[in-house]
Design a protein around this motif. Structure first.
Motif, PDB file in Angstrom:
ATOM      1  N   LEU A  40      14.164  29.265  27.229  1.00 38.93           N
ATOM      2  CA  LEU A  40      14.862  29.819  26.232  1.00 38.93           C
ATOM      3  C   LEU A  40      16.287  29.668  24.591  1.00 38.93           C
ATOM      4  CD1 LEU A  40      14.334  33.219  26.038  1.00 38.93           C
ATOM      5  CD2 LEU A  40      16.323  33.823  27.339  1.00 38.93           C
ATOM      6  N   ALA A  41      16.717  28.562  26.002  1.00 45.36           N
ATOM      7  CA  ALA A  41      18.036  28.196  24.478  1.00 45.36           C
ATOM      8  C   ALA A  41      17.362  27.766  23.101  1.00 45.36           C
ATOM      9  CB  ALA A  41      18.674  27.722  25.423  1.00 45.36           C
ATOM     10  N   GLU A  42      16.683  26.687  24.121  1.00 44.37           N
ATOM     11  CA  GLU A  42      15.690  26.293  22.850  1.00 44.37           C
ATOM     12  C   GLU A  42      15.292  26.948  21.520  1.00 44.37           C
ATOM     13  OE1 GLU A  42      13.448  22.932  23.593  1.00 44.37           O
ATOM     14  OE2 GLU A  42      13.234  22.865  25.846  1.00 44.37           O
ATOM     15  N   ALA A  43      14.052  28.756  21.963  1.00 45.02           N
ATOM     16  CA  ALA A  43      13.694  29.547  21.355  1.00 45.02           C
ATOM     17  C   ALA A  43      15.002  29.676  20.195  1.00 45.02           C
ATOM     18  CB  ALA A  43      13.066  30.369  22.189  1.00 45.02           C
ATOM     19  N   ASP A  44      15.563  30.322  21.185  1.00 48.97           N
ATOM     20  CA  ASP A  44      17.037  30.669  20.576  1.00 48.97           C
ATOM     21  C   ASP A  44      17.550  30.620  19.557  1.00 48.97           C
ATOM     22  OD1 ASP A  44      16.856  33.705  22.172  1.00 48.97           O
ATOM     23  OD2 ASP A  44      18.350  32.429  23.389  1.00 48.97           O
ATOM     24  N   GLU A  45      18.296  29.281  19.403  1.00 47.81           N
ATOM     25  CA  GLU A  45      18.192  28.621  19.070  1.00 47.81           C
ATOM     26  C   GLU A  45      17.245  28.149  17.577  1.00 47.81           C
ATOM     27  OE1 GLU A  45      20.373  23.489  17.846  1.00 47.81           O
ATOM     28  OE2 GLU A  45      19.373  24.250  19.999  1.00 47.81           O
ATOM     29  N   VAL A  46      16.468  27.701  17.699  1.00 44.24           N
ATOM     30  CA  VAL A  46      14.748  27.895  16.537  1.00 44.24           C
ATOM     31  C   VAL A  46      15.236  29.259  15.714  1.00 44.24           C
ATOM     32  CG1 VAL A  46      12.988  27.774  16.250  1.00 44.24           C
ATOM     33  CG2 VAL A  46      13.593  25.999  17.640  1.00 44.24           C
ATOM     34  N   GLY A  48      17.175  31.661  16.201  1.00 43.69           N
ATOM     35  CA  GLY A  48      18.779  32.365  15.588  1.00 43.69           C
ATOM     36  C   GLY A  48      19.046  32.951  16.345  1.00 43.69           C
ATOM     37  N   TYR A  49      18.131  34.406  16.831  1.00 43.83           N
ATOM     38  CA  TYR A  49      18.534  35.457  17.766  1.00 43.83           C
ATOM     39  C   TYR A  49      18.569  35.676  18.581  1.00 43.83           C
ATOM     40  CZ  TYR A  49      13.661  36.736  17.058  1.00 43.83           C
ATOM     41  OH  TYR A  49      12.504  36.814  17.660  1.00 43.83           O
ATOM     42  N   SER A  50      19.103  36.266  19.658  1.00 44.37           N
ATOM     43  CA  SER A  50      18.867  36.460  21.436  1.00 44.37           C
ATOM     44  C   SER A  50      17.261  37.039  22.233  1.00 44.37           C
ATOM     45  CB  SER A  50      19.123  37.183  21.680  1.00 44.37           C
ATOM     46  OG  SER A  50      19.422  37.639  23.995  1.00 44.37           O
ATOM     47  N   VAL A  51      16.142  36.044  22.104  1.00 45.79           N
ATOM     48  CA  VAL A  51      14.829  36.592  22.248  1.00 45.79           C
ATOM     49  C   VAL A  51      15.086  37.476  23.308  1.00 45.79           C
ATOM     50  CG1 VAL A  51      12.774  35.528  23.368  1.00 45.79           C
ATOM     51  CG2 VAL A  51      14.015  34.559  21.815  1.00 45.79           C
ATOM     52  N   GLU A  59       9.425  47.620  21.873  1.00 46.30           N
ATOM     53  CA  GLU A  59       8.140  48.755  22.688  1.00 46.30           C
ATOM     54  C   GLU A  59       6.936  48.920  22.394  1.00 46.30           C
ATOM     55  OE1 GLU A  59       9.560  52.154  20.610  1.00 46.30           O
ATOM     56  OE2 GLU A  59      11.717  52.643  21.256  1.00 46.30           O
ATOM     57  N   GLU A  60       6.761  47.337  22.177  1.00 46.21           N
ATOM     58  CA  GLU A  60       5.108  47.400  21.244  1.00 46.21           C
ATOM     59  C   GLU A  60       4.550  45.539  22.902  1.00 46.21           C
ATOM     60  OE1 GLU A  60       5.117  45.265  17.748  1.00 46.21           O
ATOM     61  OE2 GLU A  60       6.257  47.297  16.589  1.00 46.21           O
ATOM     62  N   ASP A  61       3.538  46.062  23.085  1.00 45.49           N
ATOM     63  CA  ASP A  61       3.305  44.820  23.433  1.00 45.49           C
ATOM     64  C   ASP A  61       2.898  43.881  23.415  1.00 45.49           C
ATOM     65  OD1 ASP A  61       2.799  47.537  25.831  1.00 45.49           O
ATOM     66  OD2 ASP A  61       0.271  47.995  24.449  1.00 45.49           O
ATOM     67  N   TYR A  62       2.490  43.619  22.697  1.00 43.81           N
ATOM     68  CA  TYR A  62       2.596  42.210  21.894  1.00 43.81           C
ATOM     69  C   TYR A  62       3.472  42.195  21.074  1.00 43.81           C
ATOM     70  CZ  TYR A  62      -1.820  42.517  24.942  1.00 43.81           C
ATOM     71  OH  TYR A  62      -2.494  42.254  26.281  1.00 43.81           O
ATOM     72  N   SER A  63       4.389  42.579  20.886  1.00 45.24           N
ATOM     73  CA  SER A  63       5.229  42.064  20.001  1.00 45.24           C
ATOM     74  C   SER A  63       5.710  40.855  19.668  1.00 45.24           C
ATOM     75  CB  SER A  63       6.981  42.173  20.218  1.00 45.24           C
ATOM     76  OG  SER A  63       7.067  42.187  21.289  1.00 45.24           O
ATOM     77  N   VAL A  64       6.534  40.241  18.307  1.00 41.52           N
ATOM     78  CA  VAL A  64       6.823  38.425  18.812  1.00 41.52           C
ATOM     79  C   VAL A  64       7.411  38.117  19.227  1.00 41.52           C
ATOM     80  CG1 VAL A  64       8.651  39.191  16.626  1.00 41.52           C
ATOM     81  CG2 VAL A  64       7.625  36.679  16.531  1.00 41.52           C
ATOM     82  N   ASP A  65       8.647  38.965  20.640  1.00 41.62           N
ATOM     83  CA  ASP A  65       9.563  38.633  20.539  1.00 41.62           C
ATOM     84  C   ASP A  65       8.841  38.365  22.568  1.00 41.62           C
ATOM     85  OD1 ASP A  65      11.991  38.031  19.597  1.00 41.62           O
ATOM     86  OD2 ASP A  65      11.112  40.660  18.928  1.00 41.62           O
TER      87      ASP A  65
END
Length: 331
Positions: A40-46, A48-51, A59-65
């Motif tokens: 998760l830390a790797e993803a956050d760094e890429v 630039g925000y907290s996943v 609120e979306e079932d298949y959102s990007v996050d």
């Protein structure tokens, strides 16, 4: 674990396709598991925000996050399988969304780039479906034999209703893309055939009609990535082809847009490669439970801890704490 042929000694890691899930199901694992926290830390760094924060508020079932969270958990569970269980796979596979984790695991793309690719593809799909096939969903249903499905599709043809096949997961288990206004009629027909409707996915997936989405993804997203040869053979999810080079990986990841998945073909291919044991590494409620999977392999699901498991671990920790206090209290 279920019975499998002793003659097949190979091991495969399989990353599952993405299914509906809630923050409550996956958030705790993201927050507390050391393997998940590291990914998760790797993803956050890429990104630039907290996943984690964005996923929690989505609120979306298949959102990007949600997609990034699913990818993170799948990779973390594969890390655990290798480090803790000592898994040394001879083959890798990932139906549908599982292709992304597969690409990272076999080294065709670094995990950081797969995170970025996932986010970019999610936005590409959102843009595409905002102007094309806006009213289409992919419906999953079971216990519907092929002859009864043929009758259902013939009725669609008779009334000129659009549909597209999106996948076959097991005998009688189908994925069909239809216009949302046809869902009631489809559900009625499935019930009349003795089948059972499971859920519908939006955006829709894996349909030949989405060839323009494939071209859009190829032109706008994939062109910026340099895909490498996989370190392990990879089984393609629409026909069971064995992929061994970078060109094959790229083609497989593009095929997912407009080729229906076929899990039984993947199973047959894995068996042909000598695989006897499958480690299904990800938040999976489907693929490790399918009859065609259980009948073909020894199946080891490496998934999110279940509530009972967490309760048992908490009880064991409480008992250890009490025992420690009792020992220290003894004069």
């Amino acid at each position: 674990m279920t019975h499998s042929s002793d003659a097949r000694t190979g091991t495969a890691i399989v990353f599952p396709g993405m299914g509906p899930a809630s923050f409550a199901e996956v958030g705790r694992f993201l927050l507390l598991d050391p393997y998940a926290r590291r990914r998760l830390a790797e993803a956050d760094e890429v990104l630039g925000y907290s996943v984690f924060d964005r996923f929690r508020n989505s609120e979306e079932d298949y959102s990007v996050d949600f997609q990034i969270a699913f990818l993170v958990n799948s990779m973390a569970l594969a890390d655990r399988a290798v480090d803790v269980l000592g898994v040394s796979p001879t083959v890798c596979a990932g139906p549908s969304f599982g292709q992304k984790a597969t690409a990272a695991f076999v080294g065709s793309l670094p995990f950081s780039e797969v995170v970025r690719l996932t986010a970019e593809l999610a936005r590409c799909e959102e843009e595409y479906f905002s102007t094309a096939y806006e009213d289409v969903v992919t419906h999953c249903f079971v216990r519907t034999p092929q002859d009864r499905l043929d009758e259902i599709l013939a009725a669609f043809d008779d009334r000129g209703a659009w549909y597209d096949l999106s996948g076959r997961l097991d005998a009688g288990f189908h994925m069909l893309s239809v216009r949302e206004k046809e869902l009631d009629a489809l559900n009625t027909a499935i019930s009349a055939a003795g089948g059972y409707s499971m859920y519908s996915m939006r955006p829709p997936v894996h349909a030949a009609a989405f060839s323009a989405l494939r071209r859009k993804a190829e032109e706008e997203v994939f062109g910026t990535y340099e895909i490498a040869d996989p370190s392990l053979p990879v089984v393609c999810d629409h026909d069971g082809t064995v992929v061994r080079d970078a060109a094959g990986m790229r083609e497989m990841m593009l095929d997912t847009f407009d080729r229906p998945i076929h899990w039984p073909a993947m199973v047959e291919s894995l068996q042909g490669l000598g695989v006897g044991t499958l480690y299904v590494t990800g938040p999976d409620n489907l693929f490790h439970r399918l009859d065609v999977t259980k009948d073909g392999f020894d199946v080891v699901p490496v998934g999110l801890p279940r509530k009972r498991t967490r309760e048992r671990e908490r009880q064991q920790a409480l008992e250890r704490s009490r025992a420690d206090r009792a020992r220290h209290a003894t004069p």
